[in-house]
Design a protein around this motif. Structure first.
Motif, PDB file in Angstrom:
ATOM      1  N   HIS A 129      49.250   7.414  36.655  1.00  0.00           N
ATOM      2  CA  HIS A 129      49.215   8.188  35.408  1.00  0.00           C
ATOM      3  C   HIS A 129      47.888   7.960  34.694  1.00  0.00           C
ATOM      4  CE1 HIS A 129      50.870  10.346  31.982  1.00  0.00           C
ATOM      5  NE2 HIS A 129      50.399   9.396  31.206  1.00  0.00           N
ATOM      6  N   ARG A 130      47.096   9.013  34.598  1.00  0.00           N
ATOM      7  CA  ARG A 130      45.807   8.962  33.893  1.00  0.00           C
ATOM      8  C   ARG A 130      46.031   9.244  32.416  1.00  0.00           C
ATOM      9  NH1 ARG A 130      41.059   6.721  34.547  1.00  0.00           N
ATOM     10  NH2 ARG A 130      40.179   7.873  36.309  1.00  0.00           N
ATOM     11  N   ILE A 131      45.377   8.493  31.564  1.00  0.00           N
ATOM     12  CA  ILE A 131      45.452   8.687  30.115  1.00  0.00           C
ATOM     13  C   ILE A 131      44.085   9.159  29.631  1.00  0.00           C
ATOM     14  CG2 ILE A 131      45.905   7.603  27.881  1.00  0.00           C
ATOM     15  CD1 ILE A 131      47.531   5.475  29.417  1.00  0.00           C
ATOM     16  N   TYR A 132      44.027  10.413  29.193  1.00  0.00           N
ATOM     17  CA  TYR A 132      42.782  10.973  28.674  1.00  0.00           C
ATOM     18  C   TYR A 132      42.731  10.817  27.151  1.00  0.00           C
ATOM     19  CZ  TYR A 132      42.471  13.157  33.269  1.00  0.00           C
ATOM     20  OH  TYR A 132      42.402  13.371  34.628  1.00  0.00           O
ATOM     21  N   ARG A 133      41.558  10.547  26.650  1.00  0.00           N
ATOM     22  CA  ARG A 133      41.355  10.383  25.214  1.00  0.00           C
ATOM     23  C   ARG A 133      40.296  11.370  24.713  1.00  0.00           C
ATOM     24  NH1 ARG A 133      44.375   6.064  24.168  1.00  0.00           N
ATOM     25  NH2 ARG A 133      44.616   4.454  25.758  1.00  0.00           N
ATOM     26  N   ASP A 134      40.436  12.619  25.162  1.00  0.00           N
ATOM     27  CA  ASP A 134      39.455  13.644  24.811  1.00  0.00           C
ATOM     28  C   ASP A 134      39.511  13.971  23.315  1.00  0.00           C
ATOM     29  OD1 ASP A 134      38.858  13.748  27.476  1.00  0.00           O
ATOM     30  OD2 ASP A 134      40.009  15.570  27.876  1.00  0.00           O
ATOM     31  N   GLU A 135      38.364  14.246  22.767  1.00  0.00           N
ATOM     32  CA  GLU A 135      38.244  14.681  21.379  1.00  0.00           C
ATOM     33  C   GLU A 135      37.339  15.909  21.325  1.00  0.00           C
ATOM     34  OE1 GLU A 135      36.771  11.570  18.929  1.00  0.00           O
ATOM     35  OE2 GLU A 135      38.401  10.170  19.401  1.00  0.00           O
ATOM     36  N   LEU A 136      37.711  16.871  20.498  1.00  0.00           N
ATOM     37  CA  LEU A 136      36.895  18.069  20.333  1.00  0.00           C
ATOM     38  C   LEU A 136      35.907  17.846  19.197  1.00  0.00           C
ATOM     39  CD1 LEU A 136      36.484  20.967  21.367  1.00  0.00           C
ATOM     40  CD2 LEU A 136      38.015  21.727  19.532  1.00  0.00           C
ATOM     41  N   ILE A 137      34.636  17.961  19.526  1.00  0.00           N
ATOM     42  CA  ILE A 137      33.575  17.758  18.536  1.00  0.00           C
ATOM     43  C   ILE A 137      32.960  19.111  18.215  1.00  0.00           C
ATOM     44  CG2 ILE A 137      31.375  16.623  18.058  1.00  0.00           C
ATOM     45  CD1 ILE A 137      32.214  14.505  20.154  1.00  0.00           C
ATOM     46  N   LYS A 138      33.045  19.521  16.962  1.00  0.00           N
ATOM     47  CA  LYS A 138      32.535  20.818  16.529  1.00  0.00           C
ATOM     48  C   LYS A 138      31.214  20.622  15.787  1.00  0.00           C
ATOM     49  CE  LYS A 138      33.726  24.879  13.712  1.00  0.00           C
ATOM     50  NZ  LYS A 138      34.767  25.495  12.846  1.00  0.00           N
ATOM     51  N   ARG A 139      30.225  21.410  16.147  1.00  0.00           N
ATOM     52  CA  ARG A 139      28.917  21.352  15.497  1.00  0.00           C
ATOM     53  C   ARG A 139      28.422  22.767  15.231  1.00  0.00           C
ATOM     54  NH1 ARG A 139      26.160  16.684  19.356  1.00  0.00           N
ATOM     55  NH2 ARG A 139      27.437  14.945  18.592  1.00  0.00           N
ATOM     56  N   LEU A 140      27.341  22.859  14.457  1.00  0.00           N
ATOM     57  CA  LEU A 140      26.739  24.158  14.153  1.00  0.00           C
ATOM     58  C   LEU A 140      25.334  24.203  14.725  1.00  0.00           C
ATOM     59  CD1 LEU A 140      27.821  24.579  10.408  1.00  0.00           C
ATOM     60  CD2 LEU A 140      28.907  25.561  12.441  1.00  0.00           C
ATOM     61  N   ASP A 141      25.003  25.355  15.330  1.00  0.00           N
ATOM     62  CA  ASP A 141      23.649  25.507  15.831  1.00  0.00           C
ATOM     63  C   ASP A 141      22.717  25.886  14.672  1.00  0.00           C
ATOM     64  OD1 ASP A 141      23.835  28.253  15.304  1.00  0.00           O
ATOM     65  OD2 ASP A 141      24.207  28.793  17.384  1.00  0.00           O
ATOM     66  N   PRO A 142      21.392  25.978  14.908  1.00  0.00           N
ATOM     67  CA  PRO A 142      20.459  26.287  13.811  1.00  0.00           C
ATOM     68  C   PRO A 142      20.743  27.595  13.090  1.00  0.00           C
ATOM     69  CG  PRO A 142      19.266  25.415  15.691  1.00  0.00           C
ATOM     70  CD  PRO A 142      20.670  25.627  16.149  1.00  0.00           C
ATOM     71  N   ARG A 143      21.501  28.491  13.710  1.00  0.00           N
ATOM     72  CA  ARG A 143      21.851  29.762  13.059  1.00  0.00           C
ATOM     73  C   ARG A 143      23.229  29.728  12.408  1.00  0.00           C
ATOM     74  NH1 ARG A 143      18.552  31.020  17.331  1.00  0.00           N
ATOM     75  NH2 ARG A 143      16.902  32.563  16.895  1.00  0.00           N
ATOM     76  N   GLY A 144      23.807  28.541  12.343  1.00  0.00           N
ATOM     77  CA  GLY A 144      25.083  28.385  11.664  1.00  0.00           C
ATOM     78  C   GLY A 144      26.302  28.751  12.477  1.00  0.00           C
ATOM     79  N   ARG A 145      26.120  29.003  13.766  1.00  0.00           N
ATOM     80  CA  ARG A 145      27.245  29.361  14.621  1.00  0.00           C
ATOM     81  C   ARG A 145      27.851  28.095  15.234  1.00  0.00           C
ATOM     82  NH1 ARG A 145      24.024  33.616  18.299  1.00  0.00           N
ATOM     83  NH2 ARG A 145      22.796  31.693  18.448  1.00  0.00           N
ATOM     84  N   PRO A 146      29.187  28.028  15.292  1.00  0.00           N
ATOM     85  CA  PRO A 146      29.826  26.819  15.825  1.00  0.00           C
ATOM     86  C   PRO A 146      29.715  26.722  17.346  1.00  0.00           C
ATOM     87  CG  PRO A 146      31.484  28.453  15.294  1.00  0.00           C
ATOM     88  CD  PRO A 146      30.175  29.016  14.799  1.00  0.00           C
ATOM     89  N   TYR A 147      29.577  25.498  17.819  1.00  0.00           N
ATOM     90  CA  TYR A 147      29.700  25.222  19.247  1.00  0.00           C
ATOM     91  C   TYR A 147      30.461  23.905  19.398  1.00  0.00           C
ATOM     92  CZ  TYR A 147      25.746  21.924  18.807  1.00  0.00           C
ATOM     93  OH  TYR A 147      24.921  20.890  18.441  1.00  0.00           O
TER      94      TYR A 147
END
Length: 255
Positions: A185-203
């Motif tokens: 059994h694998r235990i993943y600890r993924d987290e979603l990291i949200k950032r903004l590019d220089p034009r204000g769009r999320p990635y």
């Protein structure tokens, strides 16, 4: 014996070169591998774009074929006619890191080997725990791969079984004997990291702590935690047989 060798870390990976050197002791090895890293590429196949295959030179001076597609594409193309012969065995690796438990669902290394099963060729995927570290030594894992490959052919391993092999990091005197295991059994600890590019769009980046696993007895995690080579026989049929009859009965009772 004709052996088709592929991987998901790219045709110039040190793990592939070490594996090739050992497999050449037991057969004729042909390399068809991705031209770039496809880690976690799973079993993707390219259907809506052309694929190209180019001859490249490996660090040992030998020739190999590099494909711009996925690991599964590489093996698929080889078996569909890029090679002028049918391999007796498909081997994928040595992966730069473990493929334990649920990792097999995401692994390009396992997917390349699985592609052999699609056409009925026995296959082996081999991975080195912590193999991504700069000082990783692939010689022990490569030696085990040769031994396991030779044994698989001698035992006439069924062509619908894939051996998923994970080798602990360390010198030969550190790595104990091999154990045949089940997936842990694998235990993943993924987290979603949200950032903004220089034009204000999320990635987004997928980050988080390194995954862990439960080292239960009899599992691949338990084996490598105790410095044993783990050999897990896998196959396509993921049917939960316990539920086939239960669901059938419930559906008919509620018809």
């Amino acid at each position: 014996m004709n052996i088709l060798l592929s991987n998901d870390d790219g045709v110039h990976s040190p793990g592939l070169l070490a594996l090739k050197g050992q497999l050449e002791q037991i057969g004729r090895v042909t390399v068809v591998a991705p031209e770039r890293n496809w880690s976690a590429g799973s079993h993707s196949r390219t259907l809506f774009a052309p694929l190209r295959v180019n001859e490249v030179q490996l660090a040992d001076g030998s020739s190999a074929l590099a494909c711009d597609g996925s690991p599964a594409d590489c093996v698929g193309l080889a078996l569909l006619g890029v090679l002028d012969h049918r391999p007796d065995l498909v081997v994928s690796g040595i992966n730069l890191g473990a493929n334990l438990g649920h990792d097999v669902l995401y692994s390009g290394t396992v997917a390349a080997a699985m592609e052999g099963l699609v056409v009925g060729i026995r296959s082996i995927a081999i991975s080195l725990v912590d193999g991504y570290k700069p000082d990783s030594d692939f010689s022990v894992a490569a030696t085990w791969a040769r031994r396991i490959a030779a044994s698989a052919m001698e035992l006439q391993l069924p062509s619908d079984i894939l051996l998923n092999v994970n080798v602990p990091q360390g010198a030969a005197e550190i790595v104990n004997d091999a154990k045949v295991t089940r997936l842990g059994h694998r235990i993943y600890r993924d987290e979603l990291i949200k950032r903004l590019d220089p034009r204000g769009r999320p990635y987004y980046w997928v980050g988080g702590a390194a995954p862990e696993g439960k080292p239960d007895d009899g599992t691949d995690f338990g084996a490598v935690a105790n410095n044993h080579v783990s050999i897990t026989p896998l196959h396509f049929d993921m049917t939960n047989l316990d539920w086939v009859q239960r669901l059938s009965t419930a559906i008919w009772n509620n018809a």
